[in-house]
Scaffold this motif. Structure first.
Motif, PDB file in Angstrom:
ATOM      1  N   UNK A   7       0.797  -1.233  -0.102  1.00  0.00           N
ATOM      2  CA  UNK A   7      -0.005   0.049  -0.093  1.00  0.00           C
ATOM      3  C   UNK A   7       0.994   1.164   0.121  1.00  0.00           C
ATOM      4  N   UNK A   8       0.370   2.440  -0.188  1.00  0.00           N
ATOM      5  CA  UNK A   8       1.092   3.491  -0.761  1.00  0.00           C
ATOM      6  C   UNK A   8       1.846   4.091   0.609  1.00  0.00           C
ATOM      7  N   UNK A   9       1.748   3.423   1.809  1.00  0.00           N
ATOM      8  CA  UNK A   9       2.509   3.945   3.142  1.00  0.00           C
ATOM      9  C   UNK A   9       3.895   3.008   3.182  1.00  0.00           C
ATOM     10  N   UNK A  10       4.137   2.176   2.127  1.00  0.00           N
ATOM     11  CA  UNK A  10       5.253   1.426   2.045  1.00  0.00           C
ATOM     12  C   UNK A  10       5.868   1.859   0.836  1.00  0.00           C
ATOM     13  N   UNK A  11       5.821   3.023   0.148  1.00  0.00           N
ATOM     14  CA  UNK A  11       6.540   3.615  -0.998  1.00  0.00           C
ATOM     15  C   UNK A  11       7.950   4.184  -0.491  1.00  0.00           C
ATOM     16  N   UNK A  12       8.718   3.945  -1.445  1.00  0.00           N
ATOM     17  CA  UNK A  12      10.334   4.315  -1.029  1.00  0.00           C
ATOM     18  C   UNK A  12      10.672   5.228  -2.416  1.00  0.00           C
ATOM     19  N   UNK A  13      11.523   6.160  -1.976  1.00  0.00           N
ATOM     20  CA  UNK A  13      11.943   7.030  -2.853  1.00  0.00           C
ATOM     21  C   UNK A  13      13.291   6.519  -3.899  1.00  0.00           C
ATOM     22  N   UNK A  57       9.480   1.662 -20.497  1.00  0.00           N
ATOM     23  CA  UNK A  57      10.989   1.970 -20.551  1.00  0.00           C
ATOM     24  C   UNK A  57      11.599   1.066 -19.544  1.00  0.00           C
ATOM     25  N   UNK A  58      12.842   0.974 -19.922  1.00  0.00           N
ATOM     26  CA  UNK A  58      13.976   0.411 -19.012  1.00  0.00           C
ATOM     27  C   UNK A  58      14.494   1.034 -18.011  1.00  0.00           C
ATOM     28  N   UNK A  59      14.409   1.036 -16.793  1.00  0.00           N
ATOM     29  CA  UNK A  59      14.877   2.078 -15.923  1.00  0.00           C
ATOM     30  C   UNK A  59      15.658   1.503 -15.139  1.00  0.00           C
ATOM     31  N   UNK A  60      17.044   2.218 -14.673  1.00  0.00           N
ATOM     32  CA  UNK A  60      17.977   1.963 -13.754  1.00  0.00           C
ATOM     33  C   UNK A  60      17.929   2.814 -12.538  1.00  0.00           C
ATOM     34  N   UNK A  61      17.443   2.385 -11.418  1.00  0.00           N
ATOM     35  CA  UNK A  61      17.229   3.018 -10.209  1.00  0.00           C
ATOM     36  C   UNK A  61      18.076   2.633  -8.983  1.00  0.00           C
ATOM     37  N   UNK A  62      18.309   3.401  -8.232  1.00  0.00           N
ATOM     38  CA  UNK A  62      19.208   3.577  -6.831  1.00  0.00           C
ATOM     39  C   UNK A  62      18.328   3.868  -5.741  1.00  0.00           C
ATOM     40  N   UNK A  63      18.183   3.344  -4.681  1.00  0.00           N
ATOM     41  CA  UNK A  63      17.451   4.018  -3.580  1.00  0.00           C
ATOM     42  C   UNK A  63      17.994   5.331  -3.224  1.00  0.00           C
ATOM     43  N   UNK A  64      17.186   6.234  -2.804  1.00  0.00           N
ATOM     44  CA  UNK A  64      17.609   7.623  -2.451  1.00  0.00           C
ATOM     45  C   UNK A  64      18.574   7.525  -1.155  1.00  0.00           C
ATOM     46  N   UNK A  65      18.234   6.669  -0.284  1.00  0.00           N
ATOM     47  CA  UNK A  65      19.143   6.694   0.898  1.00  0.00           C
ATOM     48  C   UNK A  65      20.366   5.966   0.691  1.00  0.00           C
ATOM     49  N   UNK A  66      20.645   5.104  -0.438  1.00  0.00           N
ATOM     50  CA  UNK A  66      21.832   4.635  -0.833  1.00  0.00           C
ATOM     51  C   UNK A  66      22.422   5.296  -2.128  1.00  0.00           C
TER      52      UNK A  66
END
Length: 503
Positions: free
Chosen positions: A312-318, A348-357
């Motif tokens: 649910x939306x409360x578990x969203x991570x940036x 699209x193919x997206x490469x992402x990294x956690x904002x905290x990392x």
């Protein structure tokens, strides 16, 4: 005050012809009665069968008048409706001809209503007598049945219980705006917030049924009905019951992730079992975040194959977008006739990294997303981390682990801090305050959803907030989605003391 005149129905005579009154001997014009007006009025009174005093029953609670035998109607002072009600109370009025009727001003708090009437009646064959008289009505306080039930313990006859078994209240905020827009709560005698939903109380079962039909039309839900026996008259074989309607809204919210049963995913055009809930309106709008395939799920179909949210939306991570590459249509695993594909989204193919990392993790995570039309390198995006999550769902456990992604991206994140908005929403108010608190994260997320989704706010009345002046410096990202001035309504205040609406 009374007046009288004699109207002749035969041909007029010349002024030279005069006769003497047979009673008093004064000179008068000839008439069939051969009497003057004073003597005619002393002999005949055409208003003797009409009562000069009467009573009106008025309910102080709802400010309605009783229209016999059982109807209660709203009648403002000195209105045509009130005049018609007064005339119906005069039984002998049908024996004469009513020429004119009107109110005489009285003090509003005097509980007196005076009506001036002009009537005509035929006397002695050919003479028509016209008289003017006043009828005084006394206003008597009397509780109507609806107000009497309100004051009593069992004031309601039907109850509609609305529930949604989720931790987020965004759907309930949306339902509140739908009720305000369509004025579906006008016939309620009480609204009470409960744990997980609302209770609507009605004086009649018909009004409760209208509310049930409205809820089933605007949200995917199911209803059940039950009756409770209050009393039973064995002589007339009549039953006094209370009716309760239980409405359960589908337990999914906007921006949540669900895992569909395999058979249901096949019936929806072969859509992926892992789907994103794009919107909850009259149906649940699903979108495949990997192929942009969409499907609509009605409430009836959902309750045949129920499922729960796994995120649910409360578990969203940036996350931070490190690289992006659009996917060609021929590379997508969607075949013609398999299902509808959204033309508003680009895969699209997206490469992402956690904002905290960021700056620590040098191995970005690859994920395929439907947000290719919005994202670019360096953007922030909200998503769910499936790799580090413990998911307990029977349908998710049956999936092939090789095809489960590590991350599912949900929506672009605009790093803005808006302390003032130039728009506002109205809320259903109760005696203690608003039905739902407006100082929590769910309400803030609901406002953000309204700003970012044009289709979502089409069924919501958004008003201009004239007390707030928003400058361009108040918004960190001027390119972020926002509500335009053309979509806002002017807030009209007729009575500032009316507690029915709370801003």
């Amino acid at each position: 005050m009374e007046e009288g005149t004699v109207i002749l129905q035969n041909e007029p005579v010349s002024e030279e012809r005069r006769i003497l009154c047979c009673q008093c001997g004064c000179v008068i014009a000839p008439n069939p009665a051969n009497m003057c007006v004073a003597c005619l009025r002393s002999k005949v009174d055409i208003t003797e069968s009409i009562p000069k005093q009467a009573t009106l029953q008025w309910c102080k609670g709802c400010e309605r008048y009783l229209q016999p035998p059982q109807d209660w109607v709203h009648c403002p002072l000195e209105s045509r409706e009130l005049l018609a009600l007064c005339l119906r109370k005069l039984k002998g009025l049908s024996r004469v001809k009513l020429v004119d009727a009107g109110f005489i001003w009285t003090e509003p708090h005097s509980k007196r209503i005076k009506v001036k009437l002009t009537v005509q009646g035929e006397v002695f064959g050919g003479a028509v007598l016209e008289q003017v008289f006043v009828v005084e009505f006394t206003v008597v306080n009397l509780f109507c049945e609806d107000c009497h039930r309100t004051e009593a313990k069992n004031f309601w006859r039907a109850c509609v219980q609305v529930r949604q078994k989720t931790d987020s209240k965004k759907t309930m905020y949306y339902l509140e705006q739908l009720i305000l827009k369509h004025k579906a709560h006008e016939q309620t005698v009480g609204i009470k917030p409960m744990d997980g939903g609302l209770d609507f109380y009605y004086a009649t079962e018909v009004n409760a049924r209208k509310m049930v039909d409205f809820l089933c039309a605007v949200l995917p839900c199911k209803d059940q009905m039950s009756k409770e026996l209050i009393s039973h008259d064995i002589h007339s074989n009549t039953y006094n019951t209370k009716t309760t309607y239980s409405i359960e809204i589908v337990p999914v919210c906007k921006d949540s992730i669900v895992c569909l049963p395999k058979s249901l995913a096949h019936n929806l055009g072969g859509i992926n079992q892992l789907c994103l809930v794009a919107r909850v309106a009259s149906s649940v709008h699903l979108i495949d975040p990997f192929t942009a395939q969409v499907a609509d799920l009605t409430g009836m179909v959902y309750w045949r194959n129920p499922f729960q949210m796994i995120f649910h939306s409360k578990q969203l991570i940036e996350f931070i977008v490190m690289d992006i590459e659009l996917v060609r249509n021929e590379d997508l695993k969607v075949f013609p006739g398999q299902g509808r594909v959204s033309h508003k989204h680009v895969v699209a193919d997206v490469w992402v990294v956690k904002a905290s990392e960021l700056g620590i993790n040098e191995n970005p995570t690859h994920v395929r997303s439907h947000l290719g039309h919005l994202l670019k390198v360096g953007d922030s995006v909200l998503g769910y981390n499936l790799e580090d999550s413990n998911i307990n769902d029977p349908h998710f456990d049956k999936l092939n682990k090789d095809y489960i992604p590590d991350v599912i991206l949900v929506k672009k994140f605009y790093p803005r801090v808006i302390t003032k908005r130039g728009w506002k929403l109205k809320h259903i108010a109760e005696k203690e305050g608003s039905l739902f608190p407006t100082d929590n994260n769910d309400y803030d997320e609901f406002k953000v959803d309204l700003e970012e989704d044009v289709e979502y706010r089409k069924n919501v009345n958004i008003y201009k907030d004239k007390s707030v002046v928003v400058d361009a410096d108040d918004i960190d990202d001027p390119f972020a989605p926002h509500i335009t001035l053309e979509e806002m309504l002017d807030d009209l205040h007729i009575d500032q003391s009316d507690p029915a609406m709370e801003e």
